[in-house]
Design a protein around this motif. Structure first.
Motif, PDB file in Angstrom:
ATOM      1  N   THR A  61       0.858  -1.178   0.000  1.00  0.00           N
ATOM      2  CA  THR A  61       0.000   0.000   0.000  1.00  0.00           C
ATOM      3  C   THR A  61       0.895   1.228   0.000  1.00  0.00           C
ATOM      4  OG1 THR A  61      -1.616  -1.205   1.325  1.00  0.00           O
ATOM      5  CG2 THR A  61      -1.857   1.177   1.244  1.00  0.00           C
ATOM      6  N   TRP A  84      -0.276  -3.140  -6.301  1.00  0.00           N
ATOM      7  CA  TRP A  84      -0.352  -2.322  -5.097  1.00  0.00           C
ATOM      8  C   TRP A  84      -1.509  -1.343  -5.269  1.00  0.00           C
ATOM      9  CZ3 TRP A  84       4.489  -0.810  -2.021  1.00  0.00           C
ATOM     10  CH2 TRP A  84       5.474  -1.800  -2.100  1.00  0.00           C
ATOM     11  N   ARG A  85      -2.075  -0.896  -4.157  1.00  0.00           N
ATOM     12  CA  ARG A  85      -3.116   0.130  -4.176  1.00  0.00           C
ATOM     13  C   ARG A  85      -2.810   1.127  -3.065  1.00  0.00           C
ATOM     14  NH1 ARG A  85      -3.177  -1.781  -8.320  1.00  0.00           N
ATOM     15  NH2 ARG A  85      -4.874  -2.780  -9.442  1.00  0.00           N
ATOM     16  N   GLY A  86      -3.297   2.370  -3.246  1.00  0.00           N
ATOM     17  CA  GLY A  86      -2.985   3.360  -2.239  1.00  0.00           C
ATOM     18  C   GLY A  86      -3.836   4.599  -2.334  1.00  0.00           C
ATOM     19  N   ASP A 106      -7.485   3.120  -6.753  1.00  0.00           N
ATOM     20  CA  ASP A 106      -6.861   3.898  -5.682  1.00  0.00           C
ATOM     21  C   ASP A 106      -7.889   4.846  -5.080  1.00  0.00           C
ATOM     22  OD1 ASP A 106      -4.362   2.764  -6.059  1.00  0.00           O
ATOM     23  OD2 ASP A 106      -3.541   4.462  -7.167  1.00  0.00           O
TER      24      ASP A 106
END
Length: 162
Positions: A61, A84-86, A106
């Motif tokens: 993240t 990945w995510r954020g 996101d």
């Protein structure tokens, strides 16, 4: 295409043209960041240091403050492509519109970060410029050292969040 172009100004009035402009900006204008220069996305290779410290299958993240553009010189674009995510934060509404289109998984927030809840003026050089600022001293620095004389002084108010 300049953000001050006639086409860009017209896109503000018509939602369908705005969507076309956003798509153009992410996928056509920045084509090289998707395909030609896909080995490098951040300006200084920051993501290489991160990937060096994590196994390829690791999904993390991220928090990107001052995210600017979802693909061009973006520190988190390769991470996003790896799963990945954020959270992406930028003071420019156009940047967040681009993120909402290209990186909808996101959380994308249009705000400036501050130590207090208040409002401030946003000094724009252009609708998609990395040197847009809320800081008066930064504006003076840019005028002096980069010969930037034209700021959009619409007194665009921006809510600060702490």
């Amino acid at each position: 295409m300049s953000s001050n172009s006639l086409f860009f100004k017209v896109t503000r009035k018509y939602e369908i043209l705005k969507k076309i402009y956003l798509w153009y900006n992410v996928y056509i204008r920045n084509f090289r960041y998707h395909f030609i220069n896909s080995h490098k996305n951040s300006q200084f290779g920051e993501e290489k240091l991160i990937f060096k410290n994590f196994k390829d299958e690791f999904i993390g993240t991220f928090l990107d403050i001052g995210c600017f553009h979802p693909t061009r010189n973006n520190n988190t674009y390769k991470m996003y492509k790896r799963g990945w995510r954020g959270i992406n934060i930028d003071l420019n509404p156009l940047s967040i519109d681009l993120f909402n289109l290209a990186r909808s998984e996101d959380i994308n927030i249009c705000t400036a970060i501050s130590d207090k809840n208040s409002t401030t003026d946003l000094f724009f050089i252009g609708d998609l410029d990395t040197k847009n600022t809320i800081e008066v001293n930064q504006k003076k620095f840019l005028k002096k050292n980069f010969s930037i004389t034209k700021f959009d002084n619409k007194k665009k108010e921006l809510k600060l969040k702490n």
